[in-house]
Design an enzyme around this catalytic site. Structure first.
Site, PDB file in Angstrom:
ATOM      1  N   SER A 114       1.912   1.120 -13.652  1.00 33.90           N
ATOM      2  CA  SER A 114       2.011   0.115 -14.762  1.00 33.90           C
ATOM      3  C   SER A 114       2.388   0.980 -16.005  1.00 33.90           C
ATOM      4  CB  SER A 114       0.551  -0.287 -15.179  1.00 33.90           C
ATOM      5  OG  SER A 114       0.051  -0.979 -14.008  1.00 33.90           O
ATOM      6  N   HIS A 135       8.867  -1.943 -12.328  1.00 34.34           N
ATOM      7  CA  HIS A 135       7.564  -2.399 -12.700  1.00 34.34           C
ATOM      8  C   HIS A 135       7.550  -3.933 -12.633  1.00 34.34           C
ATOM      9  CE1 HIS A 135       4.603  -3.671 -16.164  1.00 34.34           C
ATOM     10  NE2 HIS A 135       3.989  -3.110 -15.125  1.00 34.34           N
ATOM     11  N   GLU A 147      10.884  -4.590 -14.196  1.00 35.96           N
ATOM     12  CA  GLU A 147      11.594  -3.461 -15.110  1.00 35.96           C
ATOM     13  C   GLU A 147      12.241  -2.579 -14.159  1.00 35.96           C
ATOM     14  OE1 GLU A 147       9.535  -3.029 -19.077  1.00 35.96           O
ATOM     15  OE2 GLU A 147       8.144  -4.018 -17.488  1.00 35.96           O
ATOM     16  N   ASN A 186       5.509  -3.982 -21.389  1.00 35.34           N
ATOM     17  CA  ASN A 186       3.950  -3.468 -22.044  1.00 35.34           C
ATOM     18  C   ASN A 186       3.962  -3.046 -23.492  1.00 35.34           C
ATOM     19  OD1 ASN A 186       1.957  -4.353 -20.293  1.00 35.34           O
ATOM     20  ND2 ASN A 186       2.596  -2.850 -18.915  1.00 35.34           N
TER      21      ASN A 186
HETATM   22  N1  LIG Z   1      -2.524  -5.311 -11.036  1.00 34.85           N
HETATM   23  C1  LIG Z   1      -1.561  -5.500 -11.728  1.00 34.85           C
HETATM   24  O1  LIG Z   1      -1.478  -6.434 -12.644  1.00 34.85           O
HETATM   25  C2  LIG Z   1      -0.548  -4.557 -11.835  1.00 34.85           C
HETATM   26  C3  LIG Z   1       0.762  -4.911 -12.387  1.00 34.85           C
HETATM   27  C4  LIG Z   1       1.933  -3.980 -12.270  1.00 34.85           C
HETATM   28  C5  LIG Z   1       1.897  -2.699 -11.897  1.00 34.85           C
HETATM   29  N2  LIG Z   1       0.464  -2.471 -11.373  1.00 34.85           N
HETATM   30  C6  LIG Z   1       0.462  -1.143 -10.616  1.00 34.85           C
HETATM   31  O2  LIG Z   1       0.534  -1.334  -9.184  1.00 34.85           O
HETATM   32  C7  LIG Z   1       0.106  -0.339  -8.501  1.00 34.85           C
HETATM   33  C8  LIG Z   1      -1.035  -0.912  -7.572  1.00 34.85           C
HETATM   34  O3  LIG Z   1      -1.866  -2.043  -8.277  1.00 34.85           O
HETATM   35  P1  LIG Z   1      -2.881  -3.095  -7.609  1.00 34.85           P
HETATM   36  O4  LIG Z   1      -3.203  -3.917  -8.749  1.00 34.85           O
HETATM   37  O5  LIG Z   1      -2.200  -3.577  -6.578  1.00 34.85           O
HETATM   38  O6  LIG Z   1      -4.034  -2.055  -7.165  1.00 34.85           O
HETATM   39  P2  LIG Z   1      -4.808  -2.399  -5.755  1.00 34.85           P
HETATM   40  O7  LIG Z   1      -6.286  -1.457  -6.098  1.00 34.85           O
HETATM   41  O8  LIG Z   1      -5.092  -3.764  -5.617  1.00 34.85           O
HETATM   42  O9  LIG Z   1      -4.027  -1.733  -4.478  1.00 34.85           O
HETATM   43  C9  LIG Z   1      -3.795  -0.322  -4.445  1.00 34.85           C
HETATM   44  C10 LIG Z   1      -3.792  -0.166  -2.729  1.00 34.85           C
HETATM   45  O10 LIG Z   1      -3.440   1.221  -2.703  1.00 34.85           O
HETATM   46  C11 LIG Z   1      -4.264   1.615  -1.636  1.00 34.85           C
HETATM   47  N3  LIG Z   1      -4.233   2.908  -1.335  1.00 34.85           N
HETATM   48  C12 LIG Z   1      -4.958   3.955  -2.138  1.00 34.85           C
HETATM   49  N4  LIG Z   1      -4.545   5.111  -1.832  1.00 34.85           N
HETATM   50  C13 LIG Z   1      -3.343   5.338  -0.982  1.00 34.85           C
HETATM   51  C14 LIG Z   1      -2.986   6.374  -0.092  1.00 34.85           C
HETATM   52  N5  LIG Z   1      -3.006   7.420  -0.208  1.00 34.85           N
HETATM   53  N6  LIG Z   1      -1.826   5.662   0.776  1.00 34.85           N
HETATM   54  C15 LIG Z   1      -1.803   4.315   0.930  1.00 34.85           C
HETATM   55  N7  LIG Z   1      -2.214   3.370   0.296  1.00 34.85           N
HETATM   56  C16 LIG Z   1      -3.169   3.741  -0.556  1.00 34.85           C
HETATM   57  C17 LIG Z   1      -5.528   1.164  -1.891  1.00 34.85           C
HETATM   58  O11 LIG Z   1      -6.258   1.133  -0.441  1.00 34.85           O
HETATM   59  C18 LIG Z   1      -5.182  -0.402  -2.383  1.00 34.85           C
HETATM   60  O12 LIG Z   1      -4.951  -1.174  -1.078  1.00 34.85           O
HETATM   61  C19 LIG Z   1      -0.835   0.435  -9.536  1.00 34.85           C
HETATM   62  O13 LIG Z   1      -0.070   1.641  -9.911  1.00 34.85           O
HETATM   63  C20 LIG Z   1      -0.887  -0.297 -10.788  1.00 34.85           C
HETATM   64  O14 LIG Z   1      -0.988   0.003 -11.930  1.00 34.85           O
HETATM   65  C21 LIG Z   1      -0.488  -3.099 -11.289  1.00 34.85           C
END
Ligand SMILES: NC(=O)c1ccc[n+]([C@@H]2O[C@H](COP(=O)([O-])OP(=O)(O)OC[C@H]3O[C@@H](n4cnc5c(N)ncnc54)[C@H](O)[C@@H]3O)[C@@H](O)[C@H]2O)c1
Length: 304
Positions: A114, A135, A147, A186
């Site tokens: 993010s 992104h 993005e 953002n």
């Molecule tokens: N949630 C949002 O709105 C959003 C929007 C854009 C970007 N993001 C970004 O996307 C990424 C994921 O966010 P999310 O909301 O899906 O989080 P989430 O917590 O729902 O999912 C993250 C996943 O990563 C897994 N994980 C952790 N360590 C790991 C490893 N070593 N190997 C494999 N898997 C592993 C976890 O078990 C989990 O299932 C982050 O970087 C976040 O900042 C999130």
């Protein structure tokens, strides 16, 4: 590697990862998905199938998604790897170091961070020209924008291939030519949030009024009229006159608002504590989530 049917690996099967896998599978690609938490990986296909059903999309797409507990195996034959694990720089750096040991030198590597600069995540790679940021916005299968962020090392070929991959999957890719914090979306969003918070902090209106003003005025137009189209529409001369009067008064402090810091210190954390800028009952929360989802689904239907 062909664009029509690429081999895609998604690392992280959480909120974003399973939705990204869904979009690529629906576009006809073969997708492997991996996660270090068994429960998250095991439920990925069920979650994707539920989404496909709910959206009226081709449910057979889920058959192109292959969960795979082993990272090396998940990425080994991939043309493109997208990482969507927890927002943790050290974790992402370590993962990409490991991923790079198992992929071809021309496999493109993308992070869905993010806010973490892509440059920091990718700096330790041997072959940094194939690394970039993508992104996505939540939910990935409903919000069109992705993005595509290039670093000082990213090759034009990697950017072009990634832009085309996402466009062909029905997304709207936007090329971010410099790896700046917050990318484009953002930065814009939080410039608006800073002023929104300042209006409340300075007693000009309450939080509900800020949101009402936006939703009932320029928010209505924003999906079809961006700010720079709008500036041209009203005239750059009028825009300049407005800026001469208004900009000196608009919030421009370089850090977060003390009002926001106080909310957090008081554990008024929003939905998760029942109160943030406003109070939120469980019903209010469910109703707002449902309204947003309904709106996004309608927008997707009208795009089609
Ligand atoms: N949630 C949002 O709105 C959003 C929007 C854009 C970007 N993001 C970004 O996307 C990424 C994921 O966010 P999310 O909301 O899906 O989080 P989430 O917590 O729902 O999912 C993250 C996943 O990563 C897994 N994980 C952790 N360590 C790991 C490893 N070593 N190997 C494999 N898997 C592993 C976890 O078990 C989990 O299932 C982050 O970087 C976040 O900042 C999130």
């Amino acid at each position: 590697m062909t664009m029509a049917k690429a081999r895609i690996a998604v690392v992280g099967a959480g909120l974003m990862g399973h939705g990204i896998a869904q979009v690529f599978a629906l576009a006809g690609h073969e997708v492997t998905i991996t996660d270090s938490v068994v429960g998250s990986l095991d439920s990925a296909k069920t979650r994707i199938l539920t989404n496909l059903k709910d959206l009226g999309d081709d449910q057979s797409a889920v058959e192109r998604v292959r969960p795979c507990a082993d990272l090396a195996e998940a990425v080994r034959n991939a043309d493109y790897v997208v990482e969507a694990v927890s927002e943790d720089l050290a974790l992402k750096q370590k993962l990409f170091g490991e991923i790079e040991r198992h992929v071809r030198t021309d496999t493109i590597l993308a992070s869905n961070t993010s806010v973490i600069p892509i440059t920091q995540i990718m700096q330790g790679l041997q072959e940094r020209s194939r690394a970039l940021g993508t992104h996505w916005w939540n939910p990935p299968y409903l919000v069109p924008l992705v993005e595509v962020i290039e670093t000082q090392w990213t090759s034009p070929r990697a950017v072009a291939w990634t832009m085309e991959l996402h466009a062909a999957a029905g997304k709207k890719p936007a090329h971010v030519k410099k790896d700046v914090p917050g990318f484009i979306g953002n930065r814009l969003q939080h410039a608006l949030w800073r002023e929104a918070i300042a209006l409340v902090e300075h007693g000009i209106c309450d939080a509900e009024t800020v949101d009402t003003v936006i939703k009932a005025s320029f928010g209505r137009r924003l999906a079809v009229l961006g700010p720079l189209e709008n500036a041209d529409l009203v005239g750059t001369d009028l825009t300049l006159a407005i800026h001469n009067t208004v900009l000196p008064d608009i919030e421009r402090r370089p850090g977060p608002s003390p009002y926001l810091e106080r909310l957090v210190a008081d554990r008024k954390l929003g939905f998760k504590s029942g109160e943030g800028f406003r109070r939120w009952s469980a019903q209010d929360q469910a109703a707002l989530r449902a309204r947003v989802l309904q709106h996004l689904k309608k927008a997707r239907a009208s795009d089609a």
